[in-house]
Motif scaffolding. Structure first.
Motif, PDB file in Angstrom:
ATOM      1  N   ALA A 289       0.882  -1.246   0.082  1.00 39.65           N
ATOM      2  CA  ALA A 289       0.018   0.009   0.037  1.00 39.65           C
ATOM      3  C   ALA A 289       0.883   1.209   0.171  1.00 39.65           C
ATOM      4  N   ALA A 290       0.437   2.419  -0.686  1.00 40.43           N
ATOM      5  CA  ALA A 290       1.195   3.540  -0.511  1.00 40.43           C
ATOM      6  C   ALA A 290       0.312   4.772  -0.672  1.00 40.43           C
ATOM      7  N   VAL A 291       0.738   5.745  -0.041  1.00 38.07           N
ATOM      8  CA  VAL A 291      -0.174   6.932  -0.028  1.00 38.07           C
ATOM      9  C   VAL A 291       0.721   7.923  -0.878  1.00 38.07           C
ATOM     10  N   LEU A 292      -0.123   8.885  -1.936  1.00 37.38           N
ATOM     11  CA  LEU A 292       0.516   9.820  -2.752  1.00 37.38           C
ATOM     12  C   LEU A 292      -0.171  11.123  -2.630  1.00 37.38           C
ATOM     13  N   ASP A 293       0.508  12.104  -2.757  1.00 39.32           N
ATOM     14  CA  ASP A 293      -0.042  13.409  -2.765  1.00 39.32           C
ATOM     15  C   ASP A 293       0.457  13.934  -4.432  1.00 39.32           C
ATOM     16  N   ASN A 294      -0.818  13.738  -5.288  1.00 41.36           N
ATOM     17  CA  ASN A 294      -0.472  13.975  -6.951  1.00 41.36           C
ATOM     18  C   ASN A 294       0.537  12.640  -6.943  1.00 41.36           C
ATOM     19  N   ASP A 295       1.599  13.132  -7.557  1.00 36.02           N
ATOM     20  CA  ASP A 295       2.696  12.244  -8.027  1.00 36.02           C
ATOM     21  C   ASP A 295       3.828  12.101  -7.100  1.00 36.02           C
ATOM     22  N   TRP A 296       3.679  12.928  -5.997  1.00 37.22           N
ATOM     23  CA  TRP A 296       4.808  12.780  -4.695  1.00 37.22           C
ATOM     24  C   TRP A 296       4.396  11.545  -3.870  1.00 37.22           C
ATOM     25  N   LEU A 297       5.239  10.887  -3.623  1.00 36.63           N
ATOM     26  CA  LEU A 297       5.142   9.558  -2.656  1.00 36.63           C
ATOM     27  C   LEU A 297       5.278  10.067  -1.325  1.00 36.63           C
ATOM     28  N   LEU A 298       4.346   9.971  -0.436  1.00 32.85           N
ATOM     29  CA  LEU A 298       4.103   9.981   0.820  1.00 32.85           C
ATOM     30  C   LEU A 298       4.641   8.810   1.997  1.00 32.85           C
ATOM     31  N   SER A 299       4.050   7.529   1.382  1.00 34.15           N
ATOM     32  CA  SER A 299       4.413   6.311   2.020  1.00 34.15           C
ATOM     33  C   SER A 299       4.338   5.196   1.274  1.00 34.15           C
ATOM     34  N   ASN A 300       5.305   4.108   1.359  1.00 31.87           N
ATOM     35  CA  ASN A 300       5.345   3.145   0.433  1.00 31.87           C
ATOM     36  C   ASN A 300       5.554   1.823   1.361  1.00 31.87           C
ATOM     37  N   VAL A 301       4.716   1.043   1.648  1.00 32.98           N
ATOM     38  CA  VAL A 301       4.891  -0.036   2.493  1.00 32.98           C
ATOM     39  C   VAL A 301       4.592  -1.356   1.736  1.00 32.98           C
ATOM     40  N   ILE A 302       5.560  -2.368   1.986  1.00 31.97           N
ATOM     41  CA  ILE A 302       5.856  -3.540   1.185  1.00 31.97           C
ATOM     42  C   ILE A 302       5.889  -4.511   2.281  1.00 31.97           C
ATOM     43  N   SER A 303       5.015  -5.671   2.136  1.00 36.69           N
ATOM     44  CA  SER A 303       5.011  -6.684   3.129  1.00 36.69           C
ATOM     45  C   SER A 303       5.426  -8.016   2.172  1.00 36.69           C
ATOM     46  N   SER A 304       6.486  -8.468   2.296  1.00 42.41           N
ATOM     47  CA  SER A 304       7.066  -9.577   1.305  1.00 42.41           C
ATOM     48  C   SER A 304       6.707 -10.681   2.144  1.00 42.41           C
ATOM     49  N   GLN A 305       6.179 -11.734   1.520  1.00 39.34           N
ATOM     50  CA  GLN A 305       5.797 -13.023   1.845  1.00 39.34           C
ATOM     51  C   GLN A 305       6.768 -14.097   1.322  1.00 39.34           C
ATOM     52  N   THR A 306       7.772 -13.762   0.804  1.00 37.85           N
ATOM     53  CA  THR A 306       9.076 -14.688   0.399  1.00 37.85           C
ATOM     54  C   THR A 306       9.158 -15.668   1.636  1.00 37.85           C
ATOM     55  N   ASP A 307       9.195 -15.491   2.903  1.00 37.59           N
ATOM     56  CA  ASP A 307       9.435 -16.691   3.918  1.00 37.59           C
ATOM     57  C   ASP A 307       8.422 -17.755   3.661  1.00 37.59           C
ATOM     58  N   LEU A 308       7.001 -17.407   3.356  1.00 37.25           N
ATOM     59  CA  LEU A 308       6.034 -18.208   3.164  1.00 37.25           C
ATOM     60  C   LEU A 308       6.032 -19.113   1.956  1.00 37.25           C
ATOM     61  N   HIS A 309       6.631 -18.651   0.983  1.00 34.70           N
ATOM     62  CA  HIS A 309       6.686 -19.365  -0.233  1.00 34.70           C
ATOM     63  C   HIS A 309       8.026 -20.096  -0.441  1.00 34.70           C
ATOM     64  N   LYS A 310       9.040 -19.485   0.197  1.00 35.28           N
ATOM     65  CA  LYS A 310      10.397 -20.167   0.148  1.00 35.28           C
ATOM     66  C   LYS A 310      10.362 -21.760  -0.163  1.00 35.28           C
ATOM     67  N   GLU A 311       9.702 -22.208   0.984  1.00 30.44           N
ATOM     68  CA  GLU A 311       9.977 -23.658   1.209  1.00 30.44           C
ATOM     69  C   GLU A 311       9.243 -24.623   0.052  1.00 30.44           C
ATOM     70  N   TRP A 312       8.356 -23.824  -0.611  1.00 25.68           N
ATOM     71  CA  TRP A 312       7.579 -24.476  -1.808  1.00 25.68           C
ATOM     72  C   TRP A 312       8.458 -24.107  -3.214  1.00 25.68           C
ATOM     73  N   GLY A 313       9.760 -23.359  -3.080  1.00 23.65           N
ATOM     74  CA  GLY A 313      10.287 -23.117  -4.318  1.00 23.65           C
ATOM     75  C   GLY A 313       9.612 -22.283  -5.324  1.00 23.65           C
ATOM     76  N   GLY A 314       8.713 -21.658  -5.040  1.00 22.23           N
ATOM     77  CA  GLY A 314       8.194 -20.485  -5.783  1.00 22.23           C
ATOM     78  C   GLY A 314       6.687 -19.984  -5.096  1.00 22.23           C
ATOM     79  N   VAL A 315       5.828 -19.246  -5.791  1.00 20.43           N
ATOM     80  CA  VAL A 315       4.706 -18.655  -5.387  1.00 20.43           C
ATOM     81  C   VAL A 315       3.691 -19.659  -5.348  1.00 20.43           C
ATOM     82  N   VAL A 316       2.955 -19.879  -4.240  1.00 20.32           N
ATOM     83  CA  VAL A 316       1.911 -20.662  -4.123  1.00 20.32           C
ATOM     84  C   VAL A 316       0.613 -19.836  -3.898  1.00 20.32           C
TER      85      VAL A 316
END
Ligand code: KG4
Ligand code: ZN
Length: 376
Positions: free
Chosen positions: A15-42
């Motif tokens: 999720a991100a919040v912008l004021d026009n094209d100015w970026l105010l916040s950018n949050v990324i929650s990666s799920q890599t840890d959950l998919h890692k053991e399957w060797g790809g995205v499930v």
């Protein structure tokens, strides 16, 4: 115009919040840890994780954008208590008061993952009576080059025609970009895919090679790190479609050849030669990317080069692209921050802003995800 952007097309909840094209916040929650053991995205795991995290990610984006008077600690990566969930709701309620437009990734991507973002965006749009825009994920990657920080820097300009190389885990395309005369103010770009992969995407090929080498998922970053220790070339890998005039890519033959050349090797032999193997494969993928991109540049004579997508996080590839830009004497733009290369909602918010300027609204009652959405 204040924009809340949501992106859930693959395995990052963003999720991100912008004021026009100015970026105010950018949050990324990666799920890599959950998919890692399957060797790809499930897909099913991705869907469940997006559902569990999306509210906390949005609340976090509002908090970081200073759109909420509430300031308390909550978790994004695991279950929150009922008490915490109530607080998250309050932050969202508070934040939504400041928002004019909600932008969401409609596609392409994994259907059930996309649906989480699209449904959340629709619910928020209806509940808070906000405008909604639907964004193409690939257009997001291309225009991630134009994201500005919270004080409006940098001012970057694209001269037309421009040619973008988009390289990620899901797609590999060369896109010709022109603008509609007179509409340049509203950033209405016209896209034509002039080359694309006929099978695997470049990032996918790197991920598969890493799996063969026992390096885990996602493969791109590990291969990059290990390849730095390489000293010699070990394998002779094919140059896919090199003798053809086509601008299309093919990476599956490369992967198959790599597999056959090492399939009878012992684990010890592979481990001993890991750096050289990683480098051989990475070099072949990148040389293939550059060869066709160069051909496209000669053919279309662009005034600006752009590159985007998760694989652009790779410094070796960035170096090769810079060299190509020097050789062809064409200015090159690449995303300024690592987090703008891989999936993020900032790029979705930026495209959302341009679409909102053109009043290209989506209907919050009927909008549906489109896993195979084309770039037009
Ligand atoms: O753009 P992205 O986050 O998601 C898609 O839309 O697909 O790209 C993910 C891809 C994965 O294949 C991953 O291995 C690759 O980008 N990647 C990298 C690097 N970081 C991520 N490939 C090479 N070097 C990297 N440093
Ligand atoms: Zn992507």
């Amino acid at each position: 115009m204040k924009i809340l952007a949501i992106e859930t097309s693959c395995d990052d909840t963003c999720a991100a919040v912008l004021d026009n094209d100015w970026l105010l916040s950018n949050v990324i929650s990666s799920q890599t840890d959950l998919h890692k053991e399957w060797g790809g995205v499930v897909p099913d795991i991705a869907k469940r994780a997006h559902t569990a995290r999306i509210n906390a990610v949005i609340a976090s984006a509002f908090t970081r954008a200073k759109f909420s008077i509430y300031n308390f600690k909550f978790l994004i990566n695991s279950e929150n208590s009922n008490y915490q969930n109530e607080k998250i709701e309050k932050i969202i309620e508070e934040g939504m008061k400041n928002i004019d437009v909600i932008a969401v990734t409609q596609g392409p991507g994994l259907a059930i993952a996309l649906a989480v973002g699209v449904n959340t965006a629709k619910e928020l749009a209806v509940k808070y009576n906000k405008k909604l825009v639907a964004v193409n994920h690939i257009e997001g990657h291309i225009l991630s080059n134009l994201i500005k920080n919270r004080v409006g820097k940098p001012e970057r300009k694209i001269e037309f025609p421009a040619l973008c190389l988009t390289v990620s885990g899901g797609h590999t395309k060369i896109v010709l970009i022109t603008n509609y005369e007179l509409k340049i103010k509203n950033y209405e770009f016209k896209y034509k895919v002039v080359g694309e992969t006929l099978d695997d995407a470049a990032g996918e090929a790197l991920d598969k090679a890493a799996k063969l080498l026992g390096l885990g998922y996602p493969g791109g970053p590990v291969i990059e790190r290990i390849a730095l220790q390489s000293r010699v070339t070990l394998l002779k890998l094919p140059k896919p479609l090199a003798d053809k005039k086509t601008l299309d890519y093919s990476f599956s033959g490369l992967k198959t050849s790599f597999y056959y050349q090492i399939k009878d090797w012992s684990k010890e032999k592979i481990n001993k030669n890991l750096a050289n193997l990683a480098n051989d494969f990475q070099e072949s993928v990148f040389e293939t990317l550059i060869r066709k991109y160069k051909l496209a540049i000669e053919r279309y004579q662009p005034k600006t080069l752009l590159a985007a997508g998760g694989v652009l996080a790779n410094l070796t590839l960035r170096k090769k692209l810079r060299k190509l830009a020097r050789e062809t004497k064409t200015p090159l733009l690449m995303p300024l921050k690592k987090e703008f290369n891989t999936d993020n909602a900032a790029m979705i918010g930026l495209v959302g802003y341009y679409k909102a300027l053109r009043s290209e609204w989506a209907d919050p009652l009927t909008l549906d995800r489109d896993p195979r959405l084309d770039l037009i």
